[in-house]
Design an enzyme around this catalytic site. Structure first.
Site, PDB file in Angstrom:
ATOM      1  N   ARG A  97     -26.251  14.718 -11.628  1.00  0.00           N
ATOM      2  CA  ARG A  97     -27.044  15.711 -10.894  1.00  0.00           C
ATOM      3  C   ARG A  97     -26.096  16.748 -10.294  1.00  0.00           C
ATOM      4  O   ARG A  97     -25.024  16.413  -9.803  1.00  0.00           O
ATOM      5  CB  ARG A  97     -27.854  15.030  -9.792  1.00  0.00           C
ATOM      6  CG  ARG A  97     -28.906  14.085 -10.349  1.00  0.00           C
ATOM      7  CD  ARG A  97     -29.760  13.486  -9.261  1.00  0.00           C
ATOM      8  NE  ARG A  97     -30.431  14.544  -8.534  1.00  0.00           N
ATOM      9  CZ  ARG A  97     -30.529  14.570  -7.210  1.00  0.00           C
ATOM     10  NH1 ARG A  97     -30.003  13.613  -6.479  1.00  0.00           N
ATOM     11  NH2 ARG A  97     -31.163  15.561  -6.614  1.00  0.00           N
ATOM     12  N   ASP A 152     -28.277   6.014 -27.610  1.00  0.00           N
ATOM     13  CA  ASP A 152     -28.759   5.725 -28.951  1.00  0.00           C
ATOM     14  C   ASP A 152     -30.258   5.436 -28.936  1.00  0.00           C
ATOM     15  O   ASP A 152     -30.766   4.826 -27.990  1.00  0.00           O
ATOM     16  CB  ASP A 152     -28.031   4.502 -29.530  1.00  0.00           C
ATOM     17  CG  ASP A 152     -26.594   4.814 -29.877  1.00  0.00           C
ATOM     18  OD1 ASP A 152     -26.371   5.765 -30.632  1.00  0.00           O
ATOM     19  OD2 ASP A 152     -25.695   4.099 -29.386  1.00  0.00           O
ATOM     20  N   LEU A 209     -22.202   3.707 -15.422  1.00  0.00           N
ATOM     21  CA  LEU A 209     -21.709   5.006 -14.967  1.00  0.00           C
ATOM     22  C   LEU A 209     -20.223   4.904 -14.707  1.00  0.00           C
ATOM     23  O   LEU A 209     -19.736   3.901 -14.190  1.00  0.00           O
ATOM     24  CB  LEU A 209     -22.437   5.418 -13.685  1.00  0.00           C
ATOM     25  CG  LEU A 209     -23.967   5.405 -13.751  1.00  0.00           C
ATOM     26  CD1 LEU A 209     -24.562   5.660 -12.374  1.00  0.00           C
ATOM     27  CD2 LEU A 209     -24.468   6.417 -14.762  1.00  0.00           C
ATOM     28  N   GLU A 210     -19.487   5.937 -15.081  1.00  0.00           N
ATOM     29  CA  GLU A 210     -18.044   6.014 -14.814  1.00  0.00           C
ATOM     30  C   GLU A 210     -17.855   7.005 -13.675  1.00  0.00           C
ATOM     31  O   GLU A 210     -17.826   8.216 -13.897  1.00  0.00           O
ATOM     32  CB  GLU A 210     -17.278   6.469 -16.053  1.00  0.00           C
ATOM     33  CG  GLU A 210     -17.494   5.609 -17.280  1.00  0.00           C
ATOM     34  CD  GLU A 210     -18.578   6.143 -18.210  1.00  0.00           C
ATOM     35  OE1 GLU A 210     -19.042   7.288 -18.030  1.00  0.00           O
ATOM     36  OE2 GLU A 210     -18.972   5.407 -19.116  1.00  0.00           O
ATOM     37  N   GLN A 213     -29.492  11.927 -14.015  1.00  0.00           N
ATOM     38  CA  GLN A 213     -30.837  12.114 -14.557  1.00  0.00           C
ATOM     39  C   GLN A 213     -30.834  11.800 -16.040  1.00  0.00           C
ATOM     40  O   GLN A 213     -29.836  12.008 -16.719  1.00  0.00           O
ATOM     41  CB  GLN A 213     -31.343  13.515 -14.286  1.00  0.00           C
ATOM     42  CG  GLN A 213     -30.429  14.621 -14.738  1.00  0.00           C
ATOM     43  CD  GLN A 213     -30.813  15.966 -14.155  1.00  0.00           C
ATOM     44  OE1 GLN A 213     -31.971  16.233 -13.914  1.00  0.00           O
ATOM     45  NE2 GLN A 213     -29.830  16.818 -13.946  1.00  0.00           N
TER      46      GLN A 213
END
Length: 189
Positions: A93, A111, A120-121, A138
């Protein structure tokens, strides 16, 4: 083509599953995903692609957790998603990015057929305090053209936790012909 928020809502239970779903997080052409309350941090000084690396787990308390610069933190979304006949994609975001916090280090293209939590990194440009449950990224959906082959890897599919890199499994599979069968979608025998 990207689905509108109204079309995302219309596809719920059909081609899109978002669990839990909260209509307040629905945007004109995306849906906000929230940060779960746990983080993983690699303990190794040098990360090795050919083997699993040691990790330390942290809980993000309600009063917040400060991320330090130049440190990679792995996290996951609170929401589990599943997508069929569409291509899911996540992006950070802009409100979060304006604090110098990047939520994924690679393109967020998913995929067709992926089911699970998004890892998340997190990477902070300067110290930034984060909180559990905050909408940090998002998800949006692309329509596709052509026949569909759904993602079926046993590597990340149907995960239930933060997923560190499992690249070492691919590298082992390339060296061991017997293991190639489980990664047949990536390398033909």
């Amino acid at each position: 083509m990207i689905l509108t928020g109204n079309e995302i809502k219309a596809q719920l239970g059909k081609n899109i599953i978002i669990d839990p779903f909260d209509e307040k997080l629905l945007n004109p052409n995306s849906y906000n995903l929230r940060l779960h309350n746990e983080l993983l941090v690699y303990e190794e000084i040098v990360l090795d692609m050919r083997r699993p690396n040691r990790l330390r787990r942290y809980t993000i308390p309600e009063e917040g957790f400060v991320l330090n610069p130049n440190q990679l933190y792995l996290a996951r979304t609170m929401e589990r998603t599943e997508t069929h006949n569409l291509v899911p994609q996540i992006e950070g975001r802009s409100s979060v990015a304006r604090l110098g916090l990047f939520v994924h280090a690679t393109p967020g293209l998913g995929d067709i057929g992926f089911a699970g939590y998004w890892t998340l990194e997190l990477f902070a440009v300067q110290p930034v305090k984060i909180y559990p449950g905050v909408p940090v990224c998002q998800i949006f959906y692309h329509r596709i053209d052509g026949s569909v082959s759904e993602y079926s890897s046993d590597k990340y599919q149907n995960n239930s936790d933060i997923q560190p890199s499992l690249l070492y499994k691919e590298l082992q599979a390339r060296r061991d012909p017997q293991m190639r069968l489980s990664f047949g979608h990536q390398e033909q025998l």
